[in-house]
Design an enzyme around this catalytic site. Structure first.
Site, PDB file in Angstrom:
ATOM      1  N   TYR A   1      46.225  42.501  42.023  1.00 41.61           N
ATOM      2  CA  TYR A   1      47.595  42.838  41.644  1.00 41.61           C
ATOM      3  C   TYR A   1      47.745  44.049  40.734  1.00 41.61           C
ATOM      4  O   TYR A   1      48.866  44.500  40.496  1.00 41.61           O
ATOM      5  CB  TYR A   1      48.266  41.608  41.018  1.00 41.61           C
ATOM      6  CG  TYR A   1      48.449  40.510  42.044  1.00 41.61           C
ATOM      7  CD1 TYR A   1      49.479  40.577  42.965  1.00 41.61           C
ATOM      8  CD2 TYR A   1      47.550  39.452  42.131  1.00 41.61           C
ATOM      9  CE1 TYR A   1      49.635  39.603  43.933  1.00 41.61           C
ATOM     10  CE2 TYR A   1      47.698  38.468  43.092  1.00 41.61           C
ATOM     11  CZ  TYR A   1      48.745  38.546  43.995  1.00 41.61           C
ATOM     12  OH  TYR A   1      48.881  37.589  44.964  1.00 41.61           O
TER      13      TYR A   1
ATOM     14  N   PHE B   1      52.195  28.077  38.768  1.00 42.17           N
ATOM     15  CA  PHE B   1      53.424  28.056  39.588  1.00 42.17           C
ATOM     16  C   PHE B   1      53.160  28.758  40.905  1.00 42.17           C
ATOM     17  O   PHE B   1      52.185  29.456  41.065  1.00 42.17           O
ATOM     18  CB  PHE B   1      54.593  28.704  38.854  1.00 42.17           C
ATOM     19  CG  PHE B   1      54.359  30.099  38.355  1.00 42.17           C
ATOM     20  CD1 PHE B   1      54.651  31.191  39.167  1.00 42.17           C
ATOM     21  CD2 PHE B   1      53.843  30.336  37.097  1.00 42.17           C
ATOM     22  CE1 PHE B   1      54.449  32.486  38.705  1.00 42.17           C
ATOM     23  CE2 PHE B   1      53.642  31.619  36.620  1.00 42.17           C
ATOM     24  CZ  PHE B   1      53.931  32.697  37.429  1.00 42.17           C
TER      25      PHE B   1
END
Length: 410
Positions: free
Chosen positions: A124, A410
């Site tokens: 990322y 999450f």
């Protein structure tokens, strides 16, 4: 992206979409209760599917989180999640296209930050995410390590309770703590149920989840959720206590809970996962070497609106600096920004003034919550000082006395 159609997720496609995500993460299906809850939590208007003909080959989405930042402000932040690309469709630009669509949507929604928990941290950085917090794990040898807790811990009452029955009380305590530590999120409706979701296949031989409350004068001062994995050898019992969650702002309650966890009968190890790097128990033990402490990356953060994000947090020391920001993936952030602020507030606006520091948006994300020092990044050559004294002043301002921490995935 030839032949691949990128579009929003339709409710009738969810089972196929989620099964594709499961396959990308090893192919072991979640339990029915896990799937049901994640379907309820899915934000369909924020989810994407990449299709090649009649097959879903890519997934991504986000949640509308509200994230605590240094100084206690709660800032809208997209919680990027469920990112996967089928193994048969790598190197076709699908991930880049999904990141492009997601970040454009985040910007349109007026959310100045995007955050994620990375399955593979190397992915990322090229999309502008920096590692903004870290997590501590430990394997504490409770047969050898002793804790020194506050004397007031003896006055704390510990009471075991069913985790689901006391969930509302525990969540109320959690909610009060959110502004005090950067990197926490306010729980969205329904997310509290994830805290007590306890499918048997994820227990790894441990018991069902248990909960102990720390109370004094009828007030809840803290709680711990944990499980016990029994184990025996020729010498006797050597079970493991697995800590799931612990919240206790009161030092006496905090000490009482940690002492309880290290003294459970028939156990000799306390396994600690995903704790803040400044967790106080490290200063209570008499032998840190026997605690097997390890660090790993936690929250990855990207500034989607650099000006709004930098103005939202507070600063540990007065700062007035011009930042030359480079952002190849979200070029609207590139250019010079004048940041002026202190512990009471800040503003960050465009400027033509000469820059004091030059850095990439990825490194700005790494320092945003106060975990990483600008000075440390300058040592790598990634942050460049253009005006003498600018680095020391900015590094002091971006620091924060409480380490950032995201307590759940999450």
């Amino acid at each position: 992206m030839t032949s691949v159609d990128l579009r929003g997720l339709r409710p009738e496609e969810w089972d196929e979409w989620y099964s594709g995500l499961e396959l990308a993460f090893g192919g072991i299906p979640d339990s029915p209760e896990e799937r049901e809850l994640w379907r309820e939590l899915t934000e369909f208007e924020r989810a994407l599917s990449a299709r090649d003909g009649d097959r879903i080959v890519g997934t991504a989405g986000s949640f509308p989180f509200r994230l605590s930042v240094p100084g206690g402000a709660i800032v809208p932040a997209a919680g990027v999640t469920a990112v996967s690309v089928a193994a048969t469709h790598r190197r076709r630009g699908i991930l880049s296209a999904m990141m492009r669509r997601l970040l454009d949507g985040v910007r349109a929604a007026g959310e100045p930050l995007a955050v994620l928990m990375a399955s593979e941290p190397a992915i990322y950085g090229r999309f502008g995410y920096g590692i903004a917090s870290r997590q501590l794990s430990a394997e504490i040898d409770t047969s050898r390590v002793r804790l020194t807790v506050p004397p007031e811990a003896d006055g704390v009452r510990l009471r075991e309770a069913d985790p689901a029955a006391v969930l509302d009380e525990c969540e109320a305590l959690y909610a009060r703590l959110v502004p005090g530590r950067p990197g926490r999120t306010e729980r969205l409706p329904g997310w509290e149920r994830l805290e007590v979701l306890d499918p048997e296949r994820r227990r790894e031989g441990a018991s069902r989840q248990r909960c102990v409350l720390a109370e004094a004068g009828g007030e809840l001062l803290g709680y711990a959720r944990f499980a016990v994995r029994p184990e025996w050898d020729a010498a006797g019992a050597r079970g493991t206590v697995v800590l799931h969650a612990l919240e206790a702002p009161d030092p006496a309650a905090y000490g009482a809970l940690w002492r309880f966890l290290t003294e459970i009968d028939l156990t000799s190890t306390l396994r600690v996962r995903s704790r803040p790097v400044d967790d106080p128990w490290q200063h209570m033990v008499d032998d840190l070497r026997r605690c097997g402490v390890r660090l790993r990356d936690g929250l990855h953060l990207r500034l989607v609106d650099a000006g709004a994000a930098l103005a939202a947090r507070r600063y540990a020391a007065p700062v007035d600096v011009v930042l030359e920001v480079e952002d190849a993936f979200c070029p609207w952030n590139s250019g010079r920004w004048r940041l002026a602020g202190d512990a009471s507030g800040a503003e960050c606006v465009r400027t033509d003034a000469p820059a004091g520091l030059a850095l990439d948006v990825r490194d700005l994300g790494a320092v945003y919550l106060g975990d990483t020092s600008l000075a440390a990044l300058a040592g790598t050559g990634r942050v460049r000082e253009l005006r003498p004294g600018a680095l020391a002043a900015a590094a002091a301002a971006f620091s924060w006395p409480v380490a950032p921490w995201m307590p759940h995935g999450f």
